[in-house]
Write a protein that holds these residues in place. Structure first.
Motif, PDB file in Angstrom:
ATOM      1  N   ARG A 276      67.642  38.550  45.868  1.00 29.24           N
ATOM      2  CA  ARG A 276      67.139  39.917  45.734  1.00 29.24           C
ATOM      3  C   ARG A 276      67.540  40.751  46.945  1.00 29.24           C
ATOM      4  NH1 ARG A 276      65.663  41.795  40.850  1.00 29.24           N
ATOM      5  NH2 ARG A 276      64.269  43.282  41.854  1.00 29.24           N
ATOM      6  N   GLY A 277      68.619  40.384  47.565  1.00 27.77           N
ATOM      7  CA  GLY A 277      69.069  41.109  48.737  1.00 27.77           C
ATOM      8  C   GLY A 277      70.301  41.935  48.465  1.00 27.77           C
ATOM      9  N   ALA A 278      70.585  42.830  49.395  1.00 28.14           N
ATOM     10  CA  ALA A 278      71.702  43.747  49.228  1.00 28.14           C
ATOM     11  C   ALA A 278      73.031  43.009  49.153  1.00 28.14           C
ATOM     12  CB  ALA A 278      71.718  44.749  50.379  1.00 28.14           C
ATOM     13  N   ILE A 279      73.865  43.432  48.249  1.00 33.45           N
ATOM     14  CA  ILE A 279      75.229  42.980  47.974  1.00 33.45           C
ATOM     15  C   ILE A 279      75.239  41.615  47.283  1.00 33.45           C
ATOM     16  CG2 ILE A 279      77.532  42.583  48.903  1.00 33.45           C
ATOM     17  CD1 ILE A 279      76.419  45.511  49.017  1.00 33.45           C
ATOM     18  N   SER A 280      74.550  40.616  47.821  1.00 32.79           N
ATOM     19  CA  SER A 280      74.468  39.338  47.106  1.00 32.79           C
ATOM     20  C   SER A 280      73.572  39.458  45.874  1.00 32.79           C
ATOM     21  CB  SER A 280      73.939  38.235  48.031  1.00 32.79           C
ATOM     22  OG  SER A 280      72.651  38.556  48.517  1.00 32.79           O
ATOM     23  N   GLY A 281      72.568  40.319  45.951  1.00 32.28           N
ATOM     24  CA  GLY A 281      71.588  40.447  44.873  1.00 32.28           C
ATOM     25  C   GLY A 281      72.186  40.685  43.498  1.00 32.28           C
ATOM     26  N   PRO A 282      73.072  41.686  43.338  1.00 35.08           N
ATOM     27  CA  PRO A 282      73.628  41.914  41.995  1.00 35.08           C
ATOM     28  C   PRO A 282      74.488  40.767  41.487  1.00 35.08           C
ATOM     29  CG  PRO A 282      74.653  43.364  43.629  1.00 35.08           C
ATOM     30  CD  PRO A 282      73.477  42.721  44.289  1.00 35.08           C
ATOM     31  N   LEU A 283      75.082  39.986  42.392  1.00 34.85           N
ATOM     32  CA  LEU A 283      75.861  38.835  41.938  1.00 34.85           C
ATOM     33  C   LEU A 283      74.957  37.818  41.251  1.00 34.85           C
ATOM     34  CD1 LEU A 283      78.240  38.343  45.015  1.00 34.85           C
ATOM     35  CD2 LEU A 283      78.665  39.603  42.895  1.00 34.85           C
ATOM     36  N   TYR A 284      73.791  37.592  41.825  1.00 38.84           N
ATOM     37  CA  TYR A 284      72.833  36.693  41.184  1.00 38.84           C
ATOM     38  C   TYR A 284      72.253  37.320  39.915  1.00 38.84           C
ATOM     39  CZ  TYR A 284      72.721  33.792  45.440  1.00 38.84           C
ATOM     40  OH  TYR A 284      73.048  32.972  46.492  1.00 38.84           O
ATOM     41  N   PHE A 285      71.937  38.603  40.001  1.00 39.89           N
ATOM     42  CA  PHE A 285      71.272  39.266  38.874  1.00 39.89           C
ATOM     43  C   PHE A 285      72.122  39.231  37.616  1.00 39.89           C
ATOM     44  CE2 PHE A 285      70.274  42.880  36.194  1.00 39.89           C
ATOM     45  CZ  PHE A 285      68.885  42.827  36.126  1.00 39.89           C
ATOM     46  N   TRP A 286      73.414  39.526  37.729  1.00 38.24           N
ATOM     47  CA  TRP A 286      74.274  39.653  36.552  1.00 38.24           C
ATOM     48  C   TRP A 286      74.891  38.331  36.104  1.00 38.24           C
ATOM     49  CZ3 TRP A 286      73.804  43.750  33.680  1.00 38.24           C
ATOM     50  CH2 TRP A 286      73.415  44.962  34.248  1.00 38.24           C
TER      51      TRP A 286
ATOM     52  N   ASP B  54      59.420  45.877  37.053  1.00 42.73           N
ATOM     53  CA  ASP B  54      60.193  44.724  36.567  1.00 42.73           C
ATOM     54  C   ASP B  54      60.618  44.925  35.118  1.00 42.73           C
ATOM     55  OD1 ASP B  54      59.966  43.458  38.987  1.00 42.73           O
ATOM     56  OD2 ASP B  54      58.321  42.139  38.383  1.00 42.73           O
ATOM     57  N   GLU B  55      59.704  45.425  34.308  1.00 44.81           N
ATOM     58  CA  GLU B  55      60.020  45.679  32.904  1.00 44.81           C
ATOM     59  C   GLU B  55      61.085  46.756  32.770  1.00 44.81           C
ATOM     60  OE1 GLU B  55      56.331  46.678  31.080  1.00 44.81           O
ATOM     61  OE2 GLU B  55      55.452  44.682  31.362  1.00 44.81           O
ATOM     62  N   LEU B  56      60.952  47.802  33.584  1.00 41.55           N
ATOM     63  CA  LEU B  56      61.940  48.883  33.552  1.00 41.55           C
ATOM     64  C   LEU B  56      63.295  48.381  34.012  1.00 41.55           C
ATOM     65  CD1 LEU B  56      62.409  51.903  33.033  1.00 41.55           C
ATOM     66  CD2 LEU B  56      61.766  52.319  35.434  1.00 41.55           C
ATOM     67  N   GLU B  57      63.289  47.561  35.057  1.00 46.30           N
ATOM     68  CA  GLU B  57      64.544  46.988  35.552  1.00 46.30           C
ATOM     69  C   GLU B  57      65.244  46.204  34.447  1.00 46.30           C
ATOM     70  OE1 GLU B  57      64.752  44.922  39.541  1.00 46.30           O
ATOM     71  OE2 GLU B  57      65.079  43.204  38.226  1.00 46.30           O
ATOM     72  N   LYS B  58      64.490  45.368  33.761  1.00 49.33           N
ATOM     73  CA  LYS B  58      65.086  44.535  32.714  1.00 49.33           C
ATOM     74  C   LYS B  58      65.589  45.366  31.544  1.00 49.33           C
ATOM     75  CE  LYS B  58      64.136  40.636  29.643  1.00 49.33           C
ATOM     76  NZ  LYS B  58      63.133  39.627  29.200  1.00 49.33           N
ATOM     77  N   SER B  59      64.799  46.336  31.101  1.00 47.17           N
ATOM     78  CA  SER B  59      65.195  47.118  29.930  1.00 47.17           C
ATOM     79  C   SER B  59      66.414  47.983  30.221  1.00 47.17           C
ATOM     80  CB  SER B  59      64.033  47.985  29.451  1.00 47.17           C
ATOM     81  OG  SER B  59      63.678  48.974  30.406  1.00 47.17           O
ATOM     82  N   THR B  60      66.466  48.555  31.410  1.00 44.57           N
ATOM     83  CA  THR B  60      67.631  49.385  31.748  1.00 44.57           C
ATOM     84  C   THR B  60      68.878  48.532  31.951  1.00 44.57           C
ATOM     85  OG1 THR B  60      66.930  49.396  34.083  1.00 44.57           O
ATOM     86  CG2 THR B  60      66.280  51.287  32.725  1.00 44.57           C
ATOM     87  N   ALA B  61      68.707  47.326  32.491  1.00 43.05           N
ATOM     88  CA  ALA B  61      69.851  46.424  32.639  1.00 43.05           C
ATOM     89  C   ALA B  61      70.399  46.007  31.276  1.00 43.05           C
ATOM     90  CB  ALA B  61      69.456  45.198  33.452  1.00 43.05           C
ATOM     91  N   GLU B  62      69.509  45.740  30.337  1.00 44.82           N
ATOM     92  CA  GLU B  62      69.951  45.369  28.991  1.00 44.82           C
ATOM     93  C   GLU B  62      70.759  46.502  28.362  1.00 44.82           C
ATOM     94  OE1 GLU B  62      69.724  42.579  27.455  1.00 44.82           O
ATOM     95  OE2 GLU B  62      68.224  41.424  28.569  1.00 44.82           O
ATOM     96  N   LYS B  63      70.304  47.723  28.557  1.00 45.71           N
ATOM     97  CA  LYS B  63      71.040  48.868  28.011  1.00 45.71           C
ATOM     98  C   LYS B  63      72.408  49.004  28.677  1.00 45.71           C
ATOM     99  CE  LYS B  63      66.958  51.606  26.771  1.00 45.71           C
ATOM    100  NZ  LYS B  63      66.174  52.845  27.074  1.00 45.71           N
ATOM    101  N   ALA B  64      72.461  48.810  29.993  1.00 46.07           N
ATOM    102  CA  ALA B  64      73.739  48.896  30.700  1.00 46.07           C
ATOM    103  C   ALA B  64      74.704  47.815  30.227  1.00 46.07           C
ATOM    104  CB  ALA B  64      73.513  48.786  32.209  1.00 46.07           C
ATOM    105  N   PHE B  65      74.187  46.608  30.061  1.00 43.60           N
ATOM    106  CA  PHE B  65      75.028  45.504  29.596  1.00 43.60           C
ATOM    107  C   PHE B  65      75.577  45.780  28.198  1.00 43.60           C
ATOM    108  CE2 PHE B  65      75.289  41.384  27.285  1.00 43.60           C
ATOM    109  CZ  PHE B  65      76.366  40.847  27.976  1.00 43.60           C
ATOM    110  N   ALA B  66      74.726  46.298  27.330  1.00 41.54           N
ATOM    111  CA  ALA B  66      75.162  46.577  25.963  1.00 41.54           C
ATOM    112  C   ALA B  66      76.225  47.664  25.922  1.00 41.54           C
ATOM    113  CB  ALA B  66      73.959  46.980  25.115  1.00 41.54           C
ATOM    114  N   ALA B  67      76.087  48.663  26.796  1.00 40.56           N
ATOM    115  CA  ALA B  67      76.985  49.814  26.753  1.00 40.56           C
ATOM    116  C   ALA B  67      78.291  49.598  27.514  1.00 40.56           C
ATOM    117  CB  ALA B  67      76.273  51.043  27.318  1.00 40.56           C
TER     118      ALA B  67
END
Length: 540
Positions: free
Chosen positions: A68-78, A30-43
């Motif tokens: 947390r499901g496929a295809i819908s998941g990233p829409l919620y995440f971002w 979970d921590e890795l997911e969050k930290s890598t997402a923050e880097k992606a968002f910044a870049a």
């Protein structure tokens, strides 16, 4: 990966009974997911969002799979990142796979305009364009106000799905294709190698190169207690539930039996008899009940028997779970499996997951001579089999510019590549920034830094690279008007054969009859024209 059901819902039971070690590992991921997402968002490139969008809302329809499901998941995440970026927001409307055609087409055709955008299957593109339900998006692609996607990085077969004629209609997102996943530790175990050699009189193929080899391997591992005495074990796990995309398995199994190279200097040339799959391009007569399709369905029936009888009720999550949980020796599916093996809390196979391109065949059907012919080596036919879920904008969208901004942002290299590396998203690789040299710019460390086992990452990416760039032929993708109806018939009748209610030939005859009815309803002359344009047939 293109897809599907909520993998995390399927795996919930494992999460509830996890050990302290599993809980710690999950927290770390979970921590890795969050930290890598923050880097992606910044870049990620952000263009210049319009201040007038603040407080506005739009609606996206997509596959029902949950947060947390496929295809819908990233829409919620971002979503919170998008709200921070623009001051606008959006609502996600989830639709079950089997209901997508009816609900989306009803909304578009009636003018109800509930959906400003759809992140849906590319097989619906023909109906979208023919009915003028969506808008071309060319004007957004080079506008500096919009996040910049790297369109040149998209593999050609996937890029073609985003376009119709001379225009772009879909934004870069998902890149489906079916490959084989298998347990590296089992295939390298001398015990099983020796037993397979004795039984089948040839070496255990690592990996299987043909469908017959894969069937032998699946049958073998289904018959031996490789998972320990008395423990559940299956040779292969397949998702075969009606209404849950199981028909895609069949299509890529059939491809090397059906698709043959053209004679002469251009093996990829589309003729009446070569590089065709769905219909005779001269008259739209279905090919689905011919000899190579019968062989493919008989192969799939045999594969089904080399796994759990429950496969007929398995959607994607259940099939993946059997492999992730260590009960299946192989899994044939979309590009979600290795990413889930590396990050899902219940995975017991991280570091053991090999992958290879879809198998081929040593013989291929000659449609002109109506006979089997031996292939020169193995007939290898790649695929972009699946939905390749991508965003399109409704012609009735209330603020198409805002929708375009969001979809373009999701298609940028930083966000899109992050999505491909995290299993819950259902977004599969298909761009240069996902692939290794010489086909792309990604490094193994990009995956290792996202929590992958090094060898698992290498095998996974190489499987897609080989299939997308080195396979000499490709399964033609169907997306003409009426495609959802053609696929629904395929899905229903394949299940009748897999369940043993009818023979393979009878099931395929029923599909061919349905397809003729659909073609006639949509006007055969028009369908012939659409089909020829779609596959690039100009005669011969």
């Amino acid at each position: 990966m293109a897809k599907r059901c909520s993998t995390y819902a399927v795996l919930a039971g494992f999460l509830l009974v996890g050990t302290a070690g599993v809980s710690q590992a999950a927290a770390s991921m979970d921590e890795l997911e969050k930290s890598t997402a923050e880097k992606a968002f910044a870049a990620a490139p952000k263009g210049k969002p319009n201040p007038a969008w603040k407080g506005q809302t739009f609606t996206i329809a997509t596959l029902a799979a949950g947060p947390r499901g496929a295809i819908s998941g990233p829409l919620y995440f971002w979503k919170p990142y998008f709200e921070k970026l623009t001051g606008a927001t959006y609502r996600v409307v989830e639709i079950a796979f089997g209901d997508m055609q009816a609900k989306i087409e009803t909304d578009f055709a009636s003018g109800a305009s509930q959906y400003d955008a759809v992140v849906g299957g590319q097989f619906m593109m023909g109906d979208y364009v023919a009915n003028d339900w969506i808008i071309p998006v060319d004007k957004y692609l080079n506008d500096p106000s919009y996040p910049k996607m790297d369109l040149d990085s998209i593999a050609p077969a996937y890029k073609a799905l985003d376009r119709w004629g001379d225009h772009w209609y879909a934004f870069n997102n998902d890149h489906d294709g079916m490959i084989l996943y298998y347990r590296r530790d089992l295939f390298s175990d001398k015990k099983w190698q020796d037993q397979f050699q004795v039984k089948y009189k040839y070496a255990l193929p690592n990996p299987p190169k043909t469908w017959q080899q894969l069937l032998d391997v699946a049958s073998f591992f289904n018959s031996v207690e490789w998972n320990g005495p008395g423990k559940e074990h299956q040779g292969v796990s397949l998702h075969l539930k009606v209404g849950e995309q199981g028909f895609f398995d069949f299509l890529s199994i059939a491809a090397p039996y059906v698709v043959s190279a053209a004679p002469g200097g251009n093996p990829k040339k589309v003729t009446r008899y070569n590089n065709v799959f769905w219909f005779d391009p001269t008259d739209m007569k279905p090919l689905v009940n011919t000899a190579p399709f019968v062989k493919a369905l008989e192969t799939e029936i045999a594969l089904y028997k080399a796994g759990s009888s429950a496969q007929l009720s398995w959607a994607l999550g259940e099939a993946w779970n059997a492999f992730l949980g260590g009960q299946a020796a192989m899994c044939y599916s979309f590009g979600d499996v290795t990413p889930l093996a590396e990050s899902a809390a219940n995975s017991v196979i991280k570091g053991k997951v090999a992958a290879s391109p879809t198998p081929g065949s040593t013989e291929v059907w000659d449609f002109q001579g109506k006979k089997w012919v031996k292939a020169s080596g193995v007939n290898l036919v790649g695929n972009v089999d699946g939905a390749s879920w991508s965003g399109v904008i409704s012609r009735k969208a209330k603020n198409p510019d805002l929708v375009a901004y969001f979809l373009a942002w999701q298609g940028t290299p930083e966000i899109n590549h992050w999505n491909t590396t995290w299993g819950f998203t259902g977004i599969n690789p298909g761009t240069k920034y996902d692939f290794f040299a010489p086909f792309g710019t990604a490094k193994v460390e990009d995956y290792v830094n996202a929590g992958y086992d090094r060898q698992d990452a290498i095998d996974y990416v190489n499987a897609y690279q080989k299939q997308d760039f080195e396979y000499p032929l490709q399964l033609p993708y169907l997306r003409i008007p009426g495609t959802p109806a053609y696929l629904e018939s395929l899905d229903v009748h394949l299940s009748e054969a897999l369940s043993g209610h009818v023979s393979a030939q009878e099931a395929l005859n029923r599909i061919a009859s349905d397809w003729d009815e659909i073609t006639d309803r949509l006007e055969r002359d028009k369908q012939v024209k659409f089909y020829r344009e779609a596959i690039g047939y100009t005669g011969g």
